[in-house]
Design a protein around this motif. Structure first.
Motif: not given
Length: 401
Positions: A375-383
């Motif tokens: 979840a933490r890793a994916l957060a940076s990809a959310v625009r």
């Protein structure tokens, strides 16, 4: 330039169009929001002109047994909402250069724009609501409908969906169009959606299944920045121990036992609970100090500070939790919420709790270290620029026209 942003729905539909309205205004343009009267005070507090449409919706989230309308009651409801929308959208469109219809219930927006001779854009907040050979249409889930089991091809399911749209809305829409001197539409769904809809959803969390499709413009989710501080009582609760579990169902109805089940599961896992009352007026099951009830809150400030977000699976809450890098447990009830429950599981950023499943197991899974890391890793990809992108494209579209 002046744009009318029209939607009929709850917070999940209204907040995105308000986000675009604020971006338009900040870049020197005018914007008007047409939405249910529940949101008038909030929208006007942001300095945005507001046109109410239809009745207040808050009562629809009250707990209790759902009573289905009779066919005659349903016909009257449809006639009433179509008439109210045509009147409200027409009033809001005065002096506008374009109309944006947000969500599938914005039935009148395209017809009003056509009558005025101005631009029109339809925006969906979830890819599964737009026709595609890659997926079946969503079901509303409130009349006992079942999710497709894969035995019928998607093209057939979408054709059946179009017939349902015509049966439900065709007569009322074409009656109002006739009053405006407009020709009848043969396919109401295609008329509302147009051949080139916009998808206001995050490309990582909810991608359009055909990235090379030139007919669908995916702007990213329309996120309204929120800099409100958290309430002192909530701050004190957060600081008093390990990150708690958050429970909230926003502006929709919730299962009657959801609060007790979540609090029980959280306690069994050694976690405290924050209960967001929402429109369903959820409340703690007892007066124990490990549970705090709160009102409307800045999710952008709160979600990074909780251990997991348990919610209904609306597009806005799912995106907010994903952007915060916080694991999620989705308890889907209707429509696109089933899609987001599936996506959260596929991406490994949480779990879904469905009928017959164990909420304790779903929450335990979401609180696992692997899910937290993912979840933490994916957060940076959310625009976070979707509303800016949409506002810019609206301006460009109007200038070209």
């Amino acid at each position: 330039m002046r744009v009318l942003l029209s939607t009929v729905g709850t917070r999940g539909e209204v907040q995105p169009v308000v986000a675009v309205a604020t971006r338009l205004r900040s870049s020197g343009h005018e914007a008007v929001v047409c939405a249910p009267p529940d949101f008038r005070a909030w929208v006007e507090s942001l300095g945005i002109p507001f046109v109410p449409v239809g009745p207040e919706l808050r009562g629809t989230a009250e707990q209790g047994e759902r009573v289905l309308p009779t066919p005659e009651q349903r016909r009257q409801m449809i006639d009433g909402t179509v008439a109210a929308q045509f009147a409200a959208v027409a009033a809001g469109a005065d002096g506008c250069d374009a109309v944006v219809g947000g969500g599938a219930l914005a039935i009148a927006a395209h017809s009003v724009a056509e009558h005025r001779g101005i631009g029109y854009v339809y925006a969906s907040f979830c890819p599964i609501t737009l026709p595609s050979r890659h997926h079946a249409p969503p079901v509303f889930g409130i009349l006992g409908e079942k999710q497709p089991d894969g035995t019928v091809d998607n093209a057939t399911l979408w054709a059946e969906d179009a017939r349902r749209w015509n049966l439900m809305w065709g007569e009322a829409v074409n009656s109002r169009r006739a009053e405006l001197g407009l020709a009848p539409v043969a396919d109401v769904r295609d008329h509302v959606f147009t051949a080139r809809p916009w998808l206001a959803a995050d490309p990582t969390l909810a991608p359009w299944p055909d990235a090379n499709d030139p007919d669908v413009f995916q702007s990213g989710a329309w996120i309204l920045p929120d800099d409100r501080p958290l309430d002192p009582e909530l701050e004190a609760f957060l600081n008093a121990g390990e990150p708690p579990v958050y429970l909230g169902f926003g502006s929709i109805a919730a299962p009657g036992d959801i609060t007790s089940n979540v609090v029980e599961a959280a306690r069994a896992l050694g976690r405290r609970t924050i209960v967001s009352r929402g429109w369903a007026d959820l409340a703690p099951v007892d007066g124990a100090p490990d549970c705090l009830a709160i009102g409307e809150v800045n999710q952008q400030a709160l979600f990074p500070r909780v251990a997991a977000v348990v919610h209904h699976g609306g597009a806005g809450t799912t995106t907010a939790a994903a952007a915060a890098g916080t694991p999620q447990v989705l308890v889907p009830q209707v429509y696109d919420q089933f899609y987001f429950a599936g996506r959260v599981e596929e991406l490994g950023i949480g779990s879904a709790h469905r009928d017959g499943g164990s909420l304790h197991a779903a929450l335990a899974g979401a609180l696992g270290p692997e899910v937290a890391t993912t979840a933490r890793a994916l957060a940076s990809a959310v625009r976070t620029d979707g509303a800016t992108t949409a506002a810019r494209r609206l301006v460009e579209m109007t200038r070209i026209a």
